[in-house]
Design a protein around this motif. Structure first.
Motif, PDB file in Angstrom:
ATOM      1  N   VAL A   1       0.838  -1.194   0.000  1.00  0.00           N
ATOM      2  CA  VAL A   1       0.000   0.000   0.000  1.00  0.00           C
ATOM      3  C   VAL A   1       0.873   1.243   0.000  1.00  0.00           C
ATOM      4  CG1 VAL A   1      -1.954  -1.106   1.173  1.00  0.00           C
ATOM      5  CG2 VAL A   1      -0.192  -0.014   2.532  1.00  0.00           C
ATOM      6  N   GLU A   2       0.344   2.289  -0.598  1.00  0.00           N
ATOM      7  CA  GLU A   2       1.006   3.584  -0.542  1.00  0.00           C
ATOM      8  C   GLU A   2       0.383   4.367   0.599  1.00  0.00           C
ATOM      9  OE1 GLU A   2       1.231   5.673  -4.213  1.00  0.00           O
ATOM     10  OE2 GLU A   2       1.685   3.856  -5.332  1.00  0.00           O
ATOM     11  N   GLY A   3       1.136   5.285   1.139  1.00  0.00           N
ATOM     12  CA  GLY A   3       0.629   6.065   2.258  1.00  0.00           C
ATOM     13  C   GLY A   3       1.024   7.522   2.171  1.00  0.00           C
ATOM     14  N   PRO A   4       0.385   8.276   1.269  1.00  0.00           N
ATOM     15  CA  PRO A   4       0.769   9.680   1.120  1.00  0.00           C
ATOM     16  C   PRO A   4       0.640  10.476   2.418  1.00  0.00           C
ATOM     17  CG  PRO A   4      -1.111   9.145  -0.302  1.00  0.00           C
ATOM     18  CD  PRO A   4      -0.680   7.891   0.367  1.00  0.00           C
ATOM     19  N   ALA A   5      -0.332  10.160   3.239  1.00  0.00           N
ATOM     20  CA  ALA A   5      -0.476  10.874   4.513  1.00  0.00           C
ATOM     21  C   ALA A   5       0.710  10.568   5.430  1.00  0.00           C
ATOM     22  CB  ALA A   5      -1.792  10.500   5.191  1.00  0.00           C
ATOM     23  N   VAL A   6       1.170   9.319   5.399  1.00  0.00           N
ATOM     24  CA  VAL A   6       2.340   8.936   6.204  1.00  0.00           C
ATOM     25  C   VAL A   6       3.569   9.687   5.717  1.00  0.00           C
ATOM     26  CG1 VAL A   6       3.895   7.028   6.782  1.00  0.00           C
ATOM     27  CG2 VAL A   6       1.424   6.675   6.799  1.00  0.00           C
ATOM     28  N   GLU A   7       3.714   9.802   4.412  1.00  0.00           N
ATOM     29  CA  GLU A   7       4.871  10.501   3.841  1.00  0.00           C
ATOM     30  C   GLU A   7       4.866  11.973   4.268  1.00  0.00           C
ATOM     31  OE1 GLU A   7       6.883   8.329   2.606  1.00  0.00           O
ATOM     32  OE2 GLU A   7       5.292   6.838   2.552  1.00  0.00           O
ATOM     33  N   ARG A   8       3.712  12.621   4.200  1.00  0.00           N
ATOM     34  CA  ARG A   8       3.606  14.034   4.606  1.00  0.00           C
ATOM     35  C   ARG A   8       3.914  14.177   6.095  1.00  0.00           C
ATOM     36  NH1 ARG A   8      -0.775  13.598   1.135  1.00  0.00           N
ATOM     37  NH2 ARG A   8      -2.241  13.409   2.855  1.00  0.00           N
ATOM     38  N   TRP A   9       3.361  13.283   6.918  1.00  0.00           N
ATOM     39  CA  TRP A   9       3.595  13.331   8.360  1.00  0.00           C
ATOM     40  C   TRP A   9       5.079  13.138   8.663  1.00  0.00           C
ATOM     41  CZ3 TRP A   9       5.411   9.521  11.720  1.00  0.00           C
ATOM     42  CH2 TRP A   9       5.315   9.833  13.079  1.00  0.00           C
ATOM     43  N   THR A  10       5.713  12.176   8.014  1.00  0.00           N
ATOM     44  CA  THR A  10       7.133  11.919   8.230  1.00  0.00           C
ATOM     45  C   THR A  10       7.961  13.147   7.887  1.00  0.00           C
ATOM     46  OG1 THR A  10       6.819   9.575   7.737  1.00  0.00           O
ATOM     47  CG2 THR A  10       9.062  10.414   7.582  1.00  0.00           C
ATOM     48  N   ASP A  11       7.687  13.755   6.756  1.00  0.00           N
ATOM     49  CA  ASP A  11       8.422  14.953   6.342  1.00  0.00           C
ATOM     50  C   ASP A  11       8.235  16.088   7.346  1.00  0.00           C
ATOM     51  OD1 ASP A  11       9.282  13.596   4.074  1.00  0.00           O
ATOM     52  OD2 ASP A  11       7.792  14.534   2.750  1.00  0.00           O
ATOM     53  N   ARG A  12       6.997  16.258   7.808  1.00  0.00           N
ATOM     54  CA  ARG A  12       6.714  17.347   8.756  1.00  0.00           C
ATOM     55  C   ARG A  12       7.427  17.135  10.076  1.00  0.00           C
ATOM     56  NH1 ARG A  12       3.181  17.655  12.709  1.00  0.00           N
ATOM     57  NH2 ARG A  12       1.885  15.948  11.964  1.00  0.00           N
ATOM     58  N   VAL A  13       7.335  15.929  10.634  1.00  0.00           N
ATOM     59  CA  VAL A  13       7.969  15.631  11.922  1.00  0.00           C
ATOM     60  C   VAL A  13       9.485  15.765  11.810  1.00  0.00           C
ATOM     61  CG1 VAL A  13       8.402  13.792  13.606  1.00  0.00           C
ATOM     62  CG2 VAL A  13       6.082  14.204  12.776  1.00  0.00           C
ATOM     63  N   ALA A  14      10.053  15.271  10.725  1.00  0.00           N
ATOM     64  CA  ALA A  14      11.503  15.370  10.536  1.00  0.00           C
ATOM     65  C   ALA A  14      11.924  16.844  10.479  1.00  0.00           C
ATOM     66  CB  ALA A  14      11.916  14.642   9.262  1.00  0.00           C
ATOM     67  N   ALA A  15      11.198  17.635   9.711  1.00  0.00           N
ATOM     68  CA  ALA A  15      11.538  19.053   9.587  1.00  0.00           C
ATOM     69  C   ALA A  15      11.412  19.779  10.920  1.00  0.00           C
ATOM     70  CB  ALA A  15      10.649  19.714   8.532  1.00  0.00           C
ATOM     71  N   GLU A  16      10.366  19.476  11.689  1.00  0.00           N
ATOM     72  CA  GLU A  16      10.165  20.113  12.998  1.00  0.00           C
ATOM     73  C   GLU A  16      11.341  19.868  13.936  1.00  0.00           C
ATOM     74  OE1 GLU A  16       6.498  18.642  14.588  1.00  0.00           O
ATOM     75  OE2 GLU A  16       5.271  19.742  13.128  1.00  0.00           O
ATOM     76  N   HIS A  17      11.991  18.726  13.772  1.00  0.00           N
ATOM     77  CA  HIS A  17      13.086  18.362  14.663  1.00  0.00           C
ATOM     78  C   HIS A  17      14.460  18.524  14.008  1.00  0.00           C
ATOM     79  CE1 HIS A  17      10.443  16.900  17.833  1.00  0.00           C
ATOM     80  NE2 HIS A  17       9.669  16.457  16.852  1.00  0.00           N
ATOM     81  N   GLY A  18      14.485  19.113  12.819  1.00  0.00           N
ATOM     82  CA  GLY A  18      15.739  19.398  12.155  1.00  0.00           C
ATOM     83  C   GLY A  18      16.434  18.188  11.549  1.00  0.00           C
ATOM     84  N   PHE A  19      15.684  17.156  11.224  1.00  0.00           N
ATOM     85  CA  PHE A  19      16.272  15.955  10.624  1.00  0.00           C
ATOM     86  C   PHE A  19      16.191  16.042   9.104  1.00  0.00           C
ATOM     87  CE2 PHE A  19      16.073  14.533  14.838  1.00  0.00           C
ATOM     88  CZ  PHE A  19      16.748  13.328  14.977  1.00  0.00           C
ATOM     89  N   THR A  20      17.199  15.500   8.455  1.00  0.00           N
ATOM     90  CA  THR A  20      17.214  15.400   7.003  1.00  0.00           C
ATOM     91  C   THR A  20      17.566  13.970   6.619  1.00  0.00           C
ATOM     92  OG1 THR A  20      19.552  15.992   6.844  1.00  0.00           O
ATOM     93  CG2 THR A  20      17.956  17.801   6.736  1.00  0.00           C
ATOM     94  N   GLU A  21      17.424  13.673   5.341  1.00  0.00           N
ATOM     95  CA  GLU A  21      17.749  12.341   4.818  1.00  0.00           C
ATOM     96  C   GLU A  21      17.048  11.242   5.622  1.00  0.00           C
ATOM     97  OE1 GLU A  21      21.949  11.791   4.037  1.00  0.00           O
ATOM     98  OE2 GLU A  21      22.194  13.968   4.008  1.00  0.00           O
ATOM     99  N   VAL A  22      15.786  11.460   5.897  1.00  0.00           N
ATOM    100  CA  VAL A  22      14.984  10.562   6.725  1.00  0.00           C
ATOM    101  C   VAL A  22      14.414   9.427   5.877  1.00  0.00           C
ATOM    102  CG1 VAL A  22      12.915  10.413   8.164  1.00  0.00           C
ATOM    103  CG2 VAL A  22      14.419  12.388   8.347  1.00  0.00           C
TER     104      VAL A  22
END
Length: 136
Positions: free
Chosen positions: A96-117
């Motif tokens: 399955v694809e999970g576009p909502a999961v992808e958006r959430w992952t990107d947002r959480v990573a950015a909020e905490h200053g993570f890259t290459e997640v």
């Protein structure tokens, strides 16, 4: 100085492991792949099965997940990022694809200053066939 990357052809044993995993259809442990190979008359050692499956996983050619018991299981999958919905009873797996999961992952990573997640998401449940087969 440049180095030339060489692509090695798989050995007969490595190809047998990859072929057997492709025939399995769902997730299978190294032990299960080894057993199926032996039943098919293939002389492939268990260590070779483990090494081959790990190499295939590192190359992104197979997916690997951990069962509730902590065992690694492998599955030949379609290329590209995706997630799995896995039946706890029979092991049936749906990609399955999970576009909502992808958006959430990107947002959480950015909020905490993570890259290459990177991330994995496996959803476990009971498929319709197994749910209806249970006695009530």
């Amino acid at each position: 100085m440049t180095t030339r990357r060489t692509t090695r052809r798989p050995t007969r044993q490595q190809q047998a492991v990859a072929d057997m995993l492709g025939q399995a259809g769902g997730f299978a442990s190294a032990q299960a792949v080894h057993t199926r190979l032996r039943e098919a008359g293939e002389a492939v050692g268990l260590a070779t099965v483990y090494r081959t499956l790990q190499a295939l996983a590192e190359a992104g050619e197979v997916d690997v997940l951990r069962t509730d018991e902590g065992e690694a299981v492998y599955r030949a999958c379609e290329p590209g990022h995706h997630h799995h919905l896995v039946c706890r009873s029979c092991g049936r797996t749906v990609e399955v694809e999970g576009p909502a999961v992808e958006r959430w992952t990107d947002r959480v990573a950015a909020e905490h200053g993570f890259t290459e997640v990177t991330h994995t998401l496996e959803i476990f449940g009971t498929c319709r066939t197994c749910a209806t087969a249970r006695p009530r």
